[in-house]
Design an enzyme around this catalytic site. Structure first.
Site, PDB file in Angstrom:
ATOM      1  N   ASP A   7       0.873  -1.154  -0.120  1.00 33.25           N
ATOM      2  CA  ASP A   7      -0.018  -0.006   0.070  1.00 33.25           C
ATOM      3  C   ASP A   7       0.871   1.128  -0.003  1.00 33.25           C
ATOM      4  OD1 ASP A   7      -2.838   1.064  -0.048  1.00 33.25           O
ATOM      5  OD2 ASP A   7      -1.781   2.024   1.922  1.00 33.25           O
ATOM      6  N   GLU A   9       0.743   5.970   0.378  1.00 35.43           N
ATOM      7  CA  GLU A   9       0.109   6.999   0.436  1.00 35.43           C
ATOM      8  C   GLU A   9       1.110   8.060  -0.207  1.00 35.43           C
ATOM      9  OE1 GLU A   9      -2.382   7.546   2.203  1.00 35.43           O
ATOM     10  OE2 GLU A   9      -2.466   5.365   3.138  1.00 35.43           O
ATOM     11  N   HIS A  57      -4.271  11.280   5.045  1.00 36.96           N
ATOM     12  CA  HIS A  57      -2.762  10.450   5.803  1.00 36.96           C
ATOM     13  C   HIS A  57      -2.180  11.294   6.728  1.00 36.96           C
ATOM     14  CE1 HIS A  57      -0.235  13.324   3.498  1.00 36.96           C
ATOM     15  NE2 HIS A  57      -0.956  12.770   2.342  1.00 36.96           N
ATOM     16  N   HIS A 152      -5.433   7.322   7.473  1.00 37.94           N
ATOM     17  CA  HIS A 152      -4.796   6.122   6.440  1.00 37.94           C
ATOM     18  C   HIS A 152      -3.296   6.134   6.527  1.00 37.94           C
ATOM     19  CE1 HIS A 152      -8.073   5.655   3.134  1.00 37.94           C
ATOM     20  NE2 HIS A 152      -8.651   6.337   4.503  1.00 37.94           N
ATOM     21  N   ASP A 157      -2.521   0.055   6.733  1.00 36.32           N
ATOM     22  CA  ASP A 157      -3.396  -0.448   5.564  1.00 36.32           C
ATOM     23  C   ASP A 157      -2.992  -1.823   4.988  1.00 36.32           C
ATOM     24  OD1 ASP A 157      -5.032   1.676   6.127  1.00 36.32           O
ATOM     25  OD2 ASP A 157      -4.597   2.813   4.169  1.00 36.32           O
TER      26      ASP A 157
END
EC number: 2.7.7.7
Length: 239
Positions: A7, A9, A57, A152, A157
């Site tokens: 994952d 960001e 985030h 997040h 995640d």
């Protein structure tokens, strides 16, 4: 089988207009078992995040200012991911940013270094058509605890997605075979006992890799039920 749940960001939604990666999280599964050999980077994106992305985030420019730039972590990321099957939720988004960053270094696309891709968003849409299939929605639907997810985060995640993926791919959860017969139909045949001693049944033991895969499935069930599944409990003594 080595799988990596990945994952990211980012500073915004579009790598083509200059948005950059600022966090990458990877969780390793080997034969469906979490190994703890995870990878996590905060990255200095060399630009501010869009307000909407920052609200998601929470990683400020100040916090990221002393973190390594992507070029400084790229080789470690590539070697960690090399040859693994990659699992991403909404893969097109993350791969768009990874390919952009790899392209800046003159490298081929990210997936050329890996061995296969699973997009859990596409798989969830096939399993649950017409329903919300965000990570939060899947956690709720599949019994994965995400109460600690207030913002997040790439590693958080990825850890949640690992649990979601194991739950989505757990397979048959019941050993009861439904023949479709109504109660009472063919009762004599259904209730008839057959002595297995009359058969010469071969014993085929599971190979080590098959045992490891089976243990991985049970680990996923244990997590989903937040306890010990029935298949790991000692049978009650016969009365």
């Amino acid at each position: 089988m080595r799988q990596l749940i990945l994952d990211t960001e980012t500073t915004g939604l579009n790598p083509r207009t200059g948005d950059r990666l600022l966090e990458i999280g990877c969780v390793e599964l080997v034969n469906r078992r979490l190994t703890g050999n995870n990878l996590h980077f905060y990255i200095n994106p060399e630009r501010d995040s869009d307000p909407g992305a920052l609200a998601v985030h929470g990683l400020t420019t100040e916090f990221l200012s002393d973190k390594p730039k992507f070029a400084q972590i790229a080789e470690e990321l590539r070697e960690y991911c090399r040859g693994a099957e990659i699992i991403i939720h909404n893969a097109a988004f993350d791969l768009g940013f990874l390919d952009m960053e790899f392209g800046r270094l003159g490298w081929p696309a990210f997936m050329t270094h890996c061995d296969g891709l699973i997009d859990t968003l596409l798989r969830a849409r096939e399993m649950f058509p017409g329903r919300r299939n965000s990570l939060d929605a899947l956690c709720e639907r599949l019994g994965v605890n995400n109460a600690h997810r207030t913002l997040h985060g790439a590693l958080l995640d990825a850890e949640l997605l690992a649990d979601v993926y194991l739950a989505m791919t757990r397979g048959q959860e019941s050993l009861v075979i439904d023949t479709g017969a109504e109660s009472g139909d063919h009762a004599g045949a259904a209730g008839e006992r057959i002595a297995l001693s009359q058969f010469d049944l071969p014993v085929i033991r599971a190979a080590d890799d098959e045992v490891a895969l089976h243990d991985g499935v049970l680990d996923g069930i244990d997590k989903a039920v937040k306890g010990t599944s029935v298949w790991r409990r000692e049978p009650a003594p016969a009365e």
